[in-house]
Design a protein around this motif. Structure first.
Motif, PDB file in Angstrom:
ATOM      1  N   PRO A 166     -31.330  51.378  59.609  1.00 12.44           N
ATOM      2  CA  PRO A 166     -31.685  49.978  59.342  1.00 12.44           C
ATOM      3  C   PRO A 166     -31.636  49.670  57.850  1.00 12.44           C
ATOM      4  CG  PRO A 166     -33.254  50.996  60.836  1.00 12.44           C
ATOM      5  CD  PRO A 166     -32.387  52.102  60.319  1.00 12.44           C
ATOM      6  N   GLU A 167     -31.235  48.460  57.537  1.00 12.23           N
ATOM      7  CA  GLU A 167     -31.168  48.056  56.130  1.00 12.23           C
ATOM      8  C   GLU A 167     -32.572  47.992  55.535  1.00 12.23           C
ATOM      9  OE1 GLU A 167     -27.358  45.081  56.383  1.00 12.23           O
ATOM     10  OE2 GLU A 167     -29.233  44.533  57.343  1.00 12.23           O
ATOM     11  N   PRO A 168     -32.725  48.403  54.275  1.00 13.31           N
ATOM     12  CA  PRO A 168     -34.067  48.398  53.678  1.00 13.31           C
ATOM     13  C   PRO A 168     -34.632  46.991  53.509  1.00 13.31           C
ATOM     14  CG  PRO A 168     -32.396  48.906  52.035  1.00 13.31           C
ATOM     15  CD  PRO A 168     -31.708  48.937  53.366  1.00 13.31           C
ATOM     16  N   VAL A 169     -33.771  45.995  53.325  1.00 13.29           N
ATOM     17  CA  VAL A 169     -34.218  44.608  53.224  1.00 13.29           C
ATOM     18  C   VAL A 169     -33.287  43.765  54.086  1.00 13.29           C
ATOM     19  CG1 VAL A 169     -35.183  44.851  50.917  1.00 13.29           C
ATOM     20  CG2 VAL A 169     -32.793  44.197  51.178  1.00 13.29           C
ATOM     21  N   PRO A 170     -33.783  42.653  54.604  1.00  8.14           N
ATOM     22  CA  PRO A 170     -32.876  41.768  55.360  1.00  8.14           C
ATOM     23  C   PRO A 170     -31.727  41.320  54.473  1.00  8.14           C
ATOM     24  CG  PRO A 170     -35.176  41.158  55.703  1.00  8.14           C
ATOM     25  CD  PRO A 170     -35.163  42.181  54.612  1.00  8.14           C
ATOM     26  N   SER A 171     -30.519  41.398  54.980  1.00 10.59           N
ATOM     27  CA  SER A 171     -29.365  41.086  54.134  1.00 10.59           C
ATOM     28  C   SER A 171     -28.309  40.266  54.855  1.00 10.59           C
ATOM     29  CB  SER A 171     -28.732  42.394  53.625  1.00 10.59           C
ATOM     30  OG  SER A 171     -28.281  43.186  54.708  1.00 10.59           O
ATOM     31  N   GLN A 172     -28.665  39.626  55.938  1.00  8.84           N
ATOM     32  CA  GLN A 172     -27.671  38.787  56.624  1.00  8.84           C
ATOM     33  C   GLN A 172     -27.407  37.501  55.844  1.00  8.84           C
ATOM     34  OE1 GLN A 172     -26.114  39.962  59.604  1.00  8.84           O
ATOM     35  NE2 GLN A 172     -27.133  41.704  58.633  1.00  8.84           N
ATOM     36  N   THR A 173     -28.432  37.014  55.156  1.00  9.70           N
ATOM     37  CA  THR A 173     -28.287  35.797  54.344  1.00  9.70           C
ATOM     38  C   THR A 173     -28.778  36.099  52.932  1.00  9.70           C
ATOM     39  OG1 THR A 173     -28.573  34.333  56.254  1.00  9.70           O
ATOM     40  CG2 THR A 173     -29.021  33.395  54.072  1.00  9.70           C
ATOM     41  N   PHE A 174     -27.854  36.161  51.975  1.00  3.70           N
ATOM     42  CA  PHE A 174     -28.255  36.564  50.605  1.00  3.70           C
ATOM     43  C   PHE A 174     -27.330  35.916  49.593  1.00  3.70           C
ATOM     44  CE2 PHE A 174     -24.943  39.564  51.683  1.00  3.70           C
ATOM     45  CZ  PHE A 174     -24.222  39.687  50.512  1.00  3.70           C
ATOM     46  N   VAL A 175     -27.723  36.006  48.310  1.00  2.00           N
ATOM     47  CA  VAL A 175     -26.904  35.585  47.193  1.00  2.00           C
ATOM     48  C   VAL A 175     -27.130  36.551  46.050  1.00  2.00           C
ATOM     49  CG1 VAL A 175     -28.697  34.009  46.327  1.00  2.00           C
ATOM     50  CG2 VAL A 175     -26.327  33.681  45.621  1.00  2.00           C
TER      51      VAL A 175
ATOM     52  N   ALA B 298     -29.320  38.536  39.199  1.00  4.69           N
ATOM     53  CA  ALA B 298     -30.382  38.412  40.188  1.00  4.69           C
ATOM     54  C   ALA B 298     -29.768  38.488  41.586  1.00  4.69           C
ATOM     55  CB  ALA B 298     -31.146  37.101  40.022  1.00  4.69           C
ATOM     56  N   LYS B 299     -30.595  38.901  42.538  1.00  2.70           N
ATOM     57  CA  LYS B 299     -30.192  38.902  43.938  1.00  2.70           C
ATOM     58  C   LYS B 299     -31.390  38.470  44.768  1.00  2.70           C
ATOM     59  CE  LYS B 299     -28.128  41.606  47.651  1.00  2.70           C
ATOM     60  NZ  LYS B 299     -27.545  42.915  48.071  1.00  2.70           N
ATOM     61  N   ALA B 300     -31.141  37.521  45.689  1.00  4.21           N
ATOM     62  CA  ALA B 300     -32.203  37.007  46.546  1.00  4.21           C
ATOM     63  C   ALA B 300     -31.703  36.941  47.984  1.00  4.21           C
ATOM     64  CB  ALA B 300     -32.658  35.632  46.068  1.00  4.21           C
ATOM     65  N   TYR B 301     -32.626  36.902  48.932  1.00  2.00           N
ATOM     66  CA  TYR B 301     -32.259  36.798  50.335  1.00  2.00           C
ATOM     67  C   TYR B 301     -33.298  35.943  51.044  1.00  2.00           C
ATOM     68  CZ  TYR B 301     -35.800  40.429  51.093  1.00  2.00           C
ATOM     69  OH  TYR B 301     -36.956  41.152  51.132  1.00  2.00           O
ATOM     70  N   GLN B 302     -32.923  35.531  52.262  1.00  2.37           N
ATOM     71  CA  GLN B 302     -33.852  34.750  53.076  1.00  2.37           C
ATOM     72  C   GLN B 302     -34.521  35.649  54.095  1.00  2.37           C
ATOM     73  OE1 GLN B 302     -33.239  31.339  56.307  1.00  2.37           O
ATOM     74  NE2 GLN B 302     -32.923  30.553  54.217  1.00  2.37           N
ATOM     75  N   GLY B 303     -35.839  35.533  54.147  1.00  5.20           N
ATOM     76  CA  GLY B 303     -36.617  36.368  55.041  1.00  5.20           C
ATOM     77  C   GLY B 303     -36.881  35.705  56.391  1.00  5.20           C
ATOM     78  N   GLN B 304     -37.711  36.345  57.154  1.00  3.65           N
ATOM     79  CA  GLN B 304     -38.030  35.927  58.516  1.00  3.65           C
ATOM     80  C   GLN B 304     -38.741  34.572  58.543  1.00  3.65           C
ATOM     81  OE1 GLN B 304     -37.479  37.312  61.606  1.00  3.65           O
ATOM     82  NE2 GLN B 304     -38.497  35.508  62.460  1.00  3.65           N
ATOM     83  N   ASN B 305     -38.288  33.700  59.449  1.00  2.00           N
ATOM     84  CA  ASN B 305     -38.995  32.454  59.713  1.00  2.00           C
ATOM     85  C   ASN B 305     -40.304  32.791  60.423  1.00  2.00           C
ATOM     86  OD1 ASN B 305     -39.927  29.983  60.867  1.00  2.00           O
ATOM     87  ND2 ASN B 305     -37.826  29.179  60.877  1.00  2.00           N
ATOM     88  N   PRO B 306     -41.461  32.437  59.821  1.00  2.00           N
ATOM     89  CA  PRO B 306     -42.731  32.861  60.406  1.00  2.00           C
ATOM     90  C   PRO B 306     -43.058  32.195  61.740  1.00  2.00           C
ATOM     91  CG  PRO B 306     -43.116  31.357  58.576  1.00  2.00           C
ATOM     92  CD  PRO B 306     -41.635  31.660  58.589  1.00  2.00           C
ATOM     93  N   PHE B 307     -42.306  31.169  62.134  1.00  3.87           N
ATOM     94  CA  PHE B 307     -42.627  30.434  63.355  1.00  3.87           C
ATOM     95  C   PHE B 307     -41.622  30.667  64.476  1.00  3.87           C
ATOM     96  CE2 PHE B 307     -43.961  27.907  59.638  1.00  3.87           C
ATOM     97  CZ  PHE B 307     -45.333  27.983  59.803  1.00  3.87           C
ATOM     98  N   LYS B 308     -40.648  31.549  64.229  1.00  2.00           N
ATOM     99  CA  LYS B 308     -39.584  31.731  65.211  1.00  2.00           C
ATOM    100  C   LYS B 308     -39.412  33.213  65.545  1.00  2.00           C
ATOM    101  CE  LYS B 308     -38.460  27.476  65.902  1.00  2.00           C
ATOM    102  NZ  LYS B 308     -38.543  26.844  67.246  1.00  2.00           N
ATOM    103  N   PRO B 309     -38.574  33.498  66.583  1.00  2.00           N
ATOM    104  CA  PRO B 309     -38.374  34.899  66.990  1.00  2.00           C
ATOM    105  C   PRO B 309     -37.785  35.747  65.876  1.00  2.00           C
ATOM    106  CG  PRO B 309     -37.616  33.390  68.698  1.00  2.00           C
ATOM    107  CD  PRO B 309     -37.925  32.546  67.496  1.00  2.00           C
ATOM    108  N   PHE B 310     -37.847  37.053  66.080  1.00  2.00           N
ATOM    109  CA  PHE B 310     -37.369  38.007  65.086  1.00  2.00           C
ATOM    110  C   PHE B 310     -35.896  37.764  64.754  1.00  2.00           C
ATOM    111  CE2 PHE B 310     -35.307  42.060  64.064  1.00  2.00           C
ATOM    112  CZ  PHE B 310     -36.045  42.429  62.957  1.00  2.00           C
ATOM    113  N   GLY B 311     -35.593  37.756  63.477  1.00  2.00           N
ATOM    114  CA  GLY B 311     -34.225  37.577  63.009  1.00  2.00           C
ATOM    115  C   GLY B 311     -33.834  36.140  62.769  1.00  2.00           C
ATOM    116  N   TRP B 312     -34.728  35.197  63.101  1.00  2.44           N
ATOM    117  CA  TRP B 312     -34.422  33.798  62.884  1.00  2.44           C
ATOM    118  C   TRP B 312     -34.856  33.376  61.487  1.00  2.44           C
ATOM    119  CZ3 TRP B 312     -34.397  29.723  67.227  1.00  2.44           C
ATOM    120  CH2 TRP B 312     -33.801  30.253  68.379  1.00  2.44           C
ATOM    121  N   GLY B 313     -34.030  32.490  60.884  1.00  2.00           N
ATOM    122  CA  GLY B 313     -34.352  31.955  59.583  1.00  2.00           C
ATOM    123  C   GLY B 313     -34.408  30.452  59.590  1.00  2.00           C
TER     124      GLY B 313
END
Length: 504
Positions: free
Chosen positions: A489-498, A302-317
């Motif tokens: 651009p990366e197809p999915v956010p990948s700065q924070t993943f496992v 499996a591979k998962a990642y953390q997406g955008q924080n809905p309450f903060k600026p773009f790129g924040w988690g």
């Protein structure tokens, strides 16, 4: 007058039998001397002899008494005693007929039965063996054929015969519509032409493949077994257009008992000597010049990642508090082979320091799991959304693989690298605070042995920022996507993943 004289002679013979002690007697309508071997010689060249005729057996007959049964038109004699008669039939009408060299039953509706006087199933030819032991019931020298004369064409159903040649070599064939569908040769090639074979399949259940092995008892022994007692490999081959594969046990030709189970893309198992590894249970390799690829499609991964924080600026988690290990809340899946990853619930509150984790991977099978994880921190104050230029402390960021076992115990299995994110030092008598914003992306890679039900979690740490004035604060994870110069651009956010996959 002759008849009267003959009767008188016979009566005189029997009346005086008790007192006449003659050597032998002749009864004849011509001059004839009694045969010396007979007590009574009935002789004629133009007449026969009539025995008593009746439709029921006489009572208390002597052993050997004979009569003609008018009901069955056959002769019977008593093979028993007077008290317990046993009547044996000498003939049954015109039972057998003969034409040329052929002898057959006159009544074509009769059955031939040997070894018993019962034929409960009405077989045309029935040979019965009574008693224990295996004794040959019958023997046929030459060819045996079975034909069907009920349908059109009078077609052969089967035959057993000699296959020809100088040696005895039997062949049995079963026919369908006049063509041999099954051919079994004692010494040669046998085949099944059309249809599927069921072994152990109950009657009434059709096989579902070319060879269907059915085991309704769950025996310990394997349902299919290849035994190779002598030198050579024990293997099974597979072929598709343009490709061949072989699977099986390779015998160690060096004599070191390094037999291995192997899979290779060749018509047979012929690996070089360097494949004979005494510590390897199974080997998968490519016999062709091009490199091979092994893909265990049904392995846990499996591979998962953390997406955008809905309450903060773009790129924040997720916000990560100061100086406390915090589980990462992964909320998007790239792939999950067996649905083993539990995601952070959408709209939920982020995990605080110390857990428990809301996003984790629960293993379904004991084994070793390869775990790779990576994250990135923004050097920004989470509350005020401002850049942090002068961190209060010299601090670092880190990442770790954490396990929660089935007993509910959570422990750190392996910590990744520790990256310096801020430096505080004195220069010229003054305290200098320096931020290192490009050194905030720790990663971890480890192999973890887990048992069914254990959880894999990813936790992170930051000791860089505690808010303005040290009043409590956090910095966010960076979630991307990462738009590097010259790259799409990366197809999915990948700065924070496992990513997790079962390796063995």
């Amino acid at each position: 007058m002759k008849k009267l004289n003959l009767i008188s002679v016979v009566l005189a013979f029997f009346l005086t039998a008790g007192i006449i002690n003659a050597q032998n007697t002749c009864i004849s309508d011509v001059v004839h001397a009694a045969d010396a071997s007979a007590v009574l010689d009935v002789y004629s060249t133009s007449r026969g002899m009539l025995v008593p005729r009746m439709n029921i057996a006489p009572l208390t007959p002597a052993n050997g008494l004979t009569y003609y049964n008018t009901a069955s038109n056959s002769f019977f004699y008593n093979a028993g005693t007077s008290a317990i008669p046993s009547w044996t039939e000498l003939s049954y009408g015109n039972l057998w007929s003969r034409t040329g060299t052929d002898t057959y039953l006159t009544n074509l509706g009769d059955n031939a039965v040997i070894g018993t006087n019962l034929n409960p199933f009405g077989y045309k030819f029935y040979v019965h063996q009574a008693g224990p032991g295996l004794i040959s019931n019958s023997r046929i020298d030459g060819q045996l054929e079975i034909w069907d004369f009920t349908g059109p064409g009078n077609l052969m159903l089967g035959d057993i015969n000699h296959n020809g040649g100088p040696f005895a070599n039997g062949i049995m064939q079963l026919y369908f519509n006049g063509n041999a569908g099954i051919r079994l040769l004692a010494n040669g090639n046998s085949y099944l032409n059309g249809g599927w074979i069921g072994i152990g399949v109950p009657m009434g259940i059709a096989p579902i493949t070319n060879v269907h092995l059915f085991d309704n008892f769950g025996n310990i022994m394997p349902q299919f077994f290849i035994d190779q007692p002598g030198p050579g490999n024990s293997s099974v081959g597979y072929g598709i257009p343009g490709r061949n594969y072989a699977v099986g046990l390779v015998q160690d030709i060096q004599g070191l008992m390094n037999d291995n189970y192997k899979i290779c893309d060749g018509p047979m198992l012929t690996p070089p000597l360097n494949y004979l590894d005494p510590f390897t249970m199974m080997e998968i390799h490519n016999e062709n010049p091009q490199p091979g690829i092994i893909d265990f499609n049904h392995q846990s991964r499996a591979k998962a990642y953390q997406g955008q924080n809905p309450f903060k600026p773009f790129g924040w988690g997720q916000p990560i508090p100061y100086r406390i290990w915090t589980p990462v809340d992964f909320d998007f899946i790239v792939y999950d082979e067996h649905v083993e990853f539990t995601l952070f619930p959408a709209g939920g509150a982020y995990s605080g320091g110390g857990g428990p984790a809301q996003a984790f991977y629960t293993v379904l099978e004991d084994g070793n799991y390869q775990v790779n994880a990576r994250t990135d921190f923004w050097l920004k104050d989470y509350e005020y959304e401002e850049e942090v230029y002068n961190p209060l402390d010299s601090g670092y960021v880190s990442i770790a693989v954490v396990v929660t076992n089935t007993a509910g115990i959570t422990y750190m299995y392996g910590q990744g690298n520790k990256l310096q994110g801020s430096v505080v030092f004195f220069a010229a008598g003054e305290e200098v605070h320096v931020a290192l914003p490009n050194n905030l992306a720790p990663n971890v890679s480890d192999v973890v042995y887990l048992q069914q039900g254990d959880q894999i979690e990813i936790w992170v740490w930051q000791s860089i920022w505690n808010g303005w004035g040290g009043m409590g604060g956090a910095i966010p994870l960076r979630v991307g996507p990462n738009n590097e110069p010259g790259l799409a651009p990366e197809p999915v956010p990948s700065q924070t993943f496992v990513s997790i996959h079962k390796s063995s």
